[in-house]
Motif scaffolding. Structure first.
Motif, PDB file in Angstrom:
ATOM      1  N   TYR A 198       0.865  -1.181   0.000  1.00 25.30           N
ATOM      2  CA  TYR A 198       0.000   0.000   0.000  1.00 25.30           C
ATOM      3  C   TYR A 198       0.896   1.224   0.000  1.00 25.30           C
ATOM      4  O   TYR A 198       1.719   1.409   0.907  1.00 25.30           O
ATOM      5  CB  TYR A 198      -0.917   0.009   1.213  1.00 25.30           C
ATOM      6  N   GLY A 199       0.783   2.030  -1.049  1.00 25.23           N
ATOM      7  CA  GLY A 199       1.630   3.207  -1.160  1.00 25.23           C
ATOM      8  C   GLY A 199       0.973   4.292  -1.972  1.00 25.23           C
ATOM      9  O   GLY A 199      -0.013   4.058  -2.691  1.00 25.23           O
ATOM     10  N   ASP A 200       1.525   5.509  -1.870  1.00 28.00           N
ATOM     11  CA  ASP A 200       0.937   6.640  -2.576  1.00 28.00           C
ATOM     12  C   ASP A 200       1.963   7.776  -2.608  1.00 28.00           C
ATOM     13  O   ASP A 200       3.015   7.714  -1.960  1.00 28.00           O
ATOM     14  CB  ASP A 200      -0.342   7.095  -1.868  1.00 28.00           C
ATOM     15  N   ALA A 201       1.627   8.798  -3.369  1.00 26.73           N
ATOM     16  CA  ALA A 201       2.424  10.019  -3.422  1.00 26.73           C
ATOM     17  C   ALA A 201       1.503  11.185  -3.109  1.00 26.73           C
ATOM     18  O   ALA A 201       0.508  11.415  -3.810  1.00 26.73           O
ATOM     19  CB  ALA A 201       3.062  10.192  -4.800  1.00 26.73           C
ATOM     20  N   THR A 202       1.786  11.898  -2.031  1.00 26.52           N
ATOM     21  CA  THR A 202       0.963  13.033  -1.604  1.00 26.52           C
ATOM     22  C   THR A 202       1.884  14.229  -1.387  1.00 26.52           C
ATOM     23  O   THR A 202       2.720  14.224  -0.494  1.00 26.52           O
ATOM     24  CB  THR A 202       0.213  12.710  -0.307  1.00 26.52           C
ATOM     25  N   GLY A 203       1.714  15.244  -2.230  1.00 25.37           N
ATOM     26  CA  GLY A 203       2.557  16.419  -2.106  1.00 25.37           C
ATOM     27  C   GLY A 203       4.012  16.095  -2.360  1.00 25.37           C
ATOM     28  O   GLY A 203       4.383  15.598  -3.426  1.00 25.37           O
ATOM     29  N   ASP A 204       4.846  16.361  -1.368  1.00 30.06           N
ATOM     30  CA  ASP A 204       6.283  16.127  -1.501  1.00 30.06           C
ATOM     31  C   ASP A 204       6.718  14.775  -0.939  1.00 30.06           C
ATOM     32  O   ASP A 204       7.918  14.517  -0.818  1.00 30.06           O
ATOM     33  CB  ASP A 204       7.060  17.230  -0.765  1.00 30.06           C
ATOM     34  N   VAL A 205       5.780  13.915  -0.624  1.00 28.03           N
ATOM     35  CA  VAL A 205       6.114  12.653   0.020  1.00 28.03           C
ATOM     36  C   VAL A 205       5.607  11.474  -0.806  1.00 28.03           C
ATOM     37  O   VAL A 205       4.448  11.451  -1.234  1.00 28.03           O
ATOM     38  CB  VAL A 205       5.523  12.571   1.450  1.00 28.03           C
ATOM     39  N   ARG A 206       6.498  10.527  -1.057  1.00 29.98           N
ATOM     40  CA  ARG A 206       6.115   9.228  -1.617  1.00 29.98           C
ATOM     41  C   ARG A 206       6.391   8.171  -0.564  1.00 29.98           C
ATOM     42  O   ARG A 206       7.430   8.206   0.091  1.00 29.98           O
ATOM     43  CB  ARG A 206       6.927   8.909  -2.884  1.00 29.98           C
ATOM     44  N   TRP A 207       5.512   7.198  -0.433  1.00 29.42           N
ATOM     45  CA  TRP A 207       5.701   6.202   0.599  1.00 29.42           C
ATOM     46  C   TRP A 207       5.121   4.855   0.168  1.00 29.42           C
ATOM     47  O   TRP A 207       4.265   4.771  -0.708  1.00 29.42           O
ATOM     48  CB  TRP A 207       5.075   6.634   1.925  1.00 29.42           C
ATOM     49  N   LEU A 208       5.641   3.797   0.791  1.00 35.91           N
ATOM     50  CA  LEU A 208       5.168   2.445   0.513  1.00 35.91           C
ATOM     51  C   LEU A 208       5.311   1.601   1.769  1.00 35.91           C
ATOM     52  O   LEU A 208       6.347   1.624   2.429  1.00 35.91           O
ATOM     53  CB  LEU A 208       5.984   1.795  -0.610  1.00 35.91           C
ATOM     54  N   PHE A 209       4.243   0.861   2.073  1.00 38.04           N
ATOM     55  CA  PHE A 209       4.324  -0.167   3.103  1.00 38.04           C
ATOM     56  C   PHE A 209       4.195  -1.513   2.402  1.00 38.04           C
ATOM     57  O   PHE A 209       3.222  -1.770   1.698  1.00 38.04           O
ATOM     58  CB  PHE A 209       3.223  -0.014   4.151  1.00 38.04           C
ATOM     59  N   ASN A 210       5.186  -2.360   2.594  1.00 44.23           N
ATOM     60  CA  ASN A 210       5.318  -3.609   1.856  1.00 44.23           C
ATOM     61  C   ASN A 210       5.596  -4.710   2.871  1.00 44.23           C
ATOM     62  O   ASN A 210       6.602  -4.669   3.581  1.00 44.23           O
ATOM     63  CB  ASN A 210       6.474  -3.478   0.857  1.00 44.23           C
ATOM     64  N   ALA A 211       4.697  -5.696   2.988  1.00 42.21           N
ATOM     65  CA  ALA A 211       4.836  -6.673   4.060  1.00 42.21           C
ATOM     66  C   ALA A 211       4.393  -8.054   3.599  1.00 42.21           C
ATOM     67  O   ALA A 211       3.612  -8.210   2.650  1.00 42.21           O
ATOM     68  CB  ALA A 211       4.026  -6.248   5.287  1.00 42.21           C
ATOM     69  N   SER A 212       4.909  -9.066   4.311  1.00 44.09           N
ATOM     70  CA  SER A 212       4.556 -10.456   4.036  1.00 44.09           C
ATOM     71  C   SER A 212       4.616 -11.231   5.338  1.00 44.09           C
ATOM     72  O   SER A 212       5.542 -11.061   6.138  1.00 44.09           O
ATOM     73  CB  SER A 212       5.528 -11.064   3.014  1.00 44.09           C
ATOM     74  N   VAL A 213       3.614 -12.089   5.574  1.00 47.29           N
ATOM     75  CA  VAL A 213       3.591 -12.935   6.746  1.00 47.29           C
ATOM     76  C   VAL A 213       3.064 -14.305   6.327  1.00 47.29           C
ATOM     77  O   VAL A 213       2.182 -14.397   5.463  1.00 47.29           O
ATOM     78  CB  VAL A 213       2.721 -12.333   7.882  1.00 47.29           C
ATOM     79  N   GLY A 214       3.620 -15.356   6.892  1.00 42.90           N
ATOM     80  CA  GLY A 214       3.148 -16.669   6.480  1.00 42.90           C
ATOM     81  C   GLY A 214       3.853 -17.797   7.199  1.00 42.90           C
ATOM     82  O   GLY A 214       4.717 -17.590   8.067  1.00 42.90           O
ATOM     83  N   GLN A 215       3.451 -18.994   6.830  1.00 43.92           N
ATOM     84  CA  GLN A 215       4.028 -20.213   7.388  1.00 43.92           C
ATOM     85  C   GLN A 215       4.312 -21.181   6.253  1.00 43.92           C
ATOM     86  O   GLN A 215       3.458 -21.392   5.384  1.00 43.92           O
ATOM     87  CB  GLN A 215       3.077 -20.849   8.394  1.00 43.92           C
ATOM     88  N   ARG A 216       5.493 -21.756   6.270  1.00 45.90           N
ATOM     89  CA  ARG A 216       5.893 -22.661   5.204  1.00 45.90           C
ATOM     90  C   ARG A 216       6.262 -24.021   5.783  1.00 45.90           C
ATOM     91  O   ARG A 216       6.970 -24.101   6.792  1.00 45.90           O
ATOM     92  CB  ARG A 216       7.084 -22.095   4.437  1.00 45.90           C
TER      93      ARG A 216
END
Length: 740
Positions: A198-216
């Motif tokens: 989940y990410g976006d660019a608002t004004g002078d800021v670009r950001w991203l949250f990138n995550a993964s959780v699981g069991q193998r």
């Protein structure tokens, strides 16, 4: 200790290249009076540009596999995807790639980078296991065959750069839910994973949250039959069997947020972080049997059991900040600093029982590895006419502590050579590079990378300091023959520091025999150095329709490190030594064409084949052999087929590595690595413009590893023969994925 480079190599390559460059420029001058003053336009790298374009325009050989390509096979980890790439082989249980190897060399010769920088928390070979990195947090994967001066150059066989997703310029929302099962010989294991961005660019800021959780879940069964022989008569005097059942569950959590902030004057502040945590639980049960009359194979009876439980926690964390400043005259300056830490905690308990079920042995192992580092540096670049100049400085301070305590029946065991040691390392790095446009069709990229590494290590109360300097020149040439063909040539110098535990002066006591020698380190080990030569051709199909590539490579390795067993005063001891010089060479072919010429633009084939050769000359014995762990060849073949009429797609990939002798330099221990055959398949159905359902089947052939080993005495008489059969099991995964 000074590592000497060879300036003659640059002169030789310049001699080969410049006549071609001059001839081409003469033609350009005849065609246009202004061609002699032509300069290459500045290339702006975009994160979403086509993989083939990124490969085509790179000044040095760089195979690029971007997000669209990574999405096709629905792989869970980076290791699962890497096994289908050119020149890649693996170790690990059948169907479970863990330690990646390029060009058939040992894992320590392959450099693994995340966002262009090494990470802590690897093993003693300084390499992390790629099966612990989820593929969904990755933006692209790059295979760098020959590094430019601005990149770390400790990958003698090559470099794999894993680039994580970056902050977007527009809103990005995506997610994937995966569930599946591994089907083993004795049981099954479930797997699940949830990942999202989940990410976006608002004004002078670009950001991203990138995550993964699981069991193998992972499974392995192994049967082992070991026979012993009387050397003089060949009569079998022992025969034992073991049947092993191993079950592993790994809980993983990974995230890599990004924030980019625009500052006044066009400057930018970039904050990046990466965190990976894997909590692994493993159980192993072994049933033992033996023949009381081994000579005839009679009286088969139980011989006890062994139960092992192991908990392993592995973590990597990095926080990095970079200030990017625009300079007048088309230049830039960046200043960065980072802190990172990685480690592993392992608790293992082993219980052994005799044939009557009575407990005979309890072994407890408590091990911890802790590695921390901080580094800071700056990079400067500027365009001056035909030249794209770049330079940089960096200082890094690293510490590593390994602690291992083992007890048997409550009594502490003597530490092994790699069990307990501390290492402190300071590194100074500087590089200078120039990307020169020689006419519109030629790019020459000379560079120089200089490093000084000072190390202080301590083991068993003994301290052994050491330092070395490395001056590594590099030269890359790109000839854009026309819009669809590239000719490339490179000459580079790389080096490989010794493994951490190889530097330990301690000796680990075994039986001291030829087949079970004591193990010792060698504080006097010198780093291995290599001069690498690359010559490649690339043909790009029109309309981004794919690529054909062919590459020749040669590595001239000096001070090659191998373990050698020799008789000491009264006992045999195995220790790493600089045994001599080695050559590694081969041919690499890769192709990803879309079948437009056959009227099938929806079908893309994929094929790569690598033929490998090597020669190691022992400086003591003069014996010539292949290097350790190198297969004769490896190949992948498969396809991706889009089915627009049904809003669907499907694809297949087959990977093959033949049988080979693992270590030809030890003829008294004949260890044969089995062939590997992996078949994977996927089917994808689009449910809407933003959602899709994907089915993946991995290891469909249920690959088994049949290992056979033979041991001989000094007279060449057979003393032991072992046959092992390993199986992991096929796996099926279903994924629901979407982008909004």
């Amino acid at each position: 200790m000074q590592l000497k480079h060879k300036p003659l190599m640059a002169v030789i390559l310049m001699t080969l290249i410049l006549p071609t460059v001059n001839a081409e420029e003469d033609k350009d001058a005849q065609a246009s009076s202004g061609a002699a003053d032509a300069t290459l336009p500045e290339i702006v790298v975009q994160a979403d540009r086509d993989d083939f374009e990124a490969r085509q325009t790179a000044p040095a050989t760089r195979l690029v596999y971007g997000r669209e390509e990574l999405d096709r096979m629905n792989e869970l980890t980076v290791g699962d995807y890497l096994r289908r790439l050119p020149s890649v082989t693996f170790t690990g249980p059948p169907g479970t790639p863990k330690d990646v190897r390029l060009r058939g060399m040992d894992k320590g010769y392959t450099q693994i980078l995340i966002d262009g920088e090494p990470v802590p928390g690897g093993g003693k070979e300084r390499q992390i296991q790629v099966d612990r990195l989820p593929l969904d947090i990755v933006e692209r994967i790059e295979i760098i065959r020959a590094p430019t001066a601005d990149l770390p150059n400790e990958g003698l066989a090559g470099t794999i750069n894993i680039v994580l997703r970056d902050a977007p310029t527009t809103r990005v929302t995506g997610g994937r839910l995966v569930t599946g099962r591994v089907f083993g010989e004795k049981t099954h294991k479930d797997t699940w994973n949830v990942s999202g961005q989940y990410g976006d660019a608002t004004g002078d800021v670009r950001w991203l949250f990138n995550a993964s959780v699981g069991q193998r879940g992972e499974l392995k069964t192994k049967s082992k039959s070991e026979e012993g022989f009387v050397a003089a008569t060949g009569v079998r005097n022992s025969w034992k069997d073991e049947f092993e059942d191993e079950r592993t569950t790994s809980d993983g959590l990974d995230f890599s947020p990004r924030v980019n902030v625009k500052l006044d004057g066009g400057d930018e502040l970039v904050l990046t972080s990466f965190f990976s945590r894997t909590d692994e639980t493993k159980t192993r049960h072994v049933d033992k049997f033996k023949y009381n009359t081994p000579a005839t194979g009679a009286d088969y009876v139980g011989d006890g059991t062994r139960d092992e439980t192991e908990d392993k926690l592995r973590e990597i964390a990095r926080l990095r900040a970079e200030w990017k400043h625009k300079l007048a005259g088309n230049g830039s300056l960046s200043v960065y600093a980072a802190v990172q830490r990685g480690g592993e905690e392992k608790d293992k308990t082993t219980l052994e029982y005799n044939a009557a079920g009575a407990l005979t042995k309890t072994a407890v192992e408590d091990a911890e590895q802790d590695e921390g580092e901080w580094f800071t540096g700056l990079k400067w670049s500027r365009t001056l006419g035909r030249h794209q100049l770049g330079t940089g400085l960096e200082y890094a301070d690293k510490s590593r502590e390994d602690v291992k305590v083992t007890t048997e029946n409550g009594v502490p065991k003597t530490s092994g050579r790699g069990d307990n040691f501390d290492i402190r390392e300071q590194r100074w790095t500087a590089f200078l590079q120039d990307e020169i446009g020689l006419g519109a069709a030629h790019v020459l990229t000379p560079g120089l990378r200089a490093q000084r590494i000072a190390r202080e290590a301590e083991a068993g109360g003994q301290s052994f300091p050491g330092s070395f300097n490395a001056v590594s020149p590099s030269l890359h040439y790109l000839w854009r023959v026309n819009g669809r063909n590239n000719l490339r040539a490179s000459v580079t110098e790389t080096f490989k520091p010794p493994k951490f535990d190889d530097l330990s002066p301690l000796t680990e006591t075994k039986t001291g025999t030829l087949t079970d020698p004591d193990k010792s380190g060698n504080p006097d080990l010198k780093p291995e150095t290599a001069t690498g030569w690359e010559l490649g051709w690339e043909h790009f199909l029109p309309r981004h329709g794919g690529v054909f590539g062919a590459n020749l490579f040669y590595r001239d390795i000096h001070d090659k490190v191998e373990s050698r067993t020799a008789l000491g005063d009264t006992r045999y001891v195995s220790r790493p030594q600089n045994v001599g010089d080695a050559g590694v060479w081969g041919v690499e072919l890769d192709a990803r064409p879309r079948m437009d010429i056959w009227g099938m633009p929806e079908l893309m084939l994929r094929f790569n084949y690598t033929r490998l050769y090597s020669e190691l000359v022992d400086s003591v014995t003069g014996i010539e052999t292949r290097i350790k762990d190198q297969p004769p060849y490896v190949y992948n073949v498969g396809f991706d087929w889009q089915l627009p009429r049904w809003d669907a797609a499907w694809g297949v990939n087959y990977n093959y590595t033949p049988r080979f002798v693992k270590n030809p330099a030890e003829p008294l221990k004949l260890d044969v690595e089995p062939e590997q055959k992996l078949l994977d398949l996927y089917v994808m159905k689009r449910l809407s413009k933003t959602a899709a359902l994907r089915l993946t089947a991995a290891n469909l052939l249920d690959m088994k590893k049949d290992k056979d080993k033979s041991e001989f005495n000094a007279s060449g008489q057979l003393t032991k023969k072992t046959l092992e059969v390993e199986r992991g099991g096929p796996a099926v995964f279903v994924a629901l994925e979407g982008k909004w």
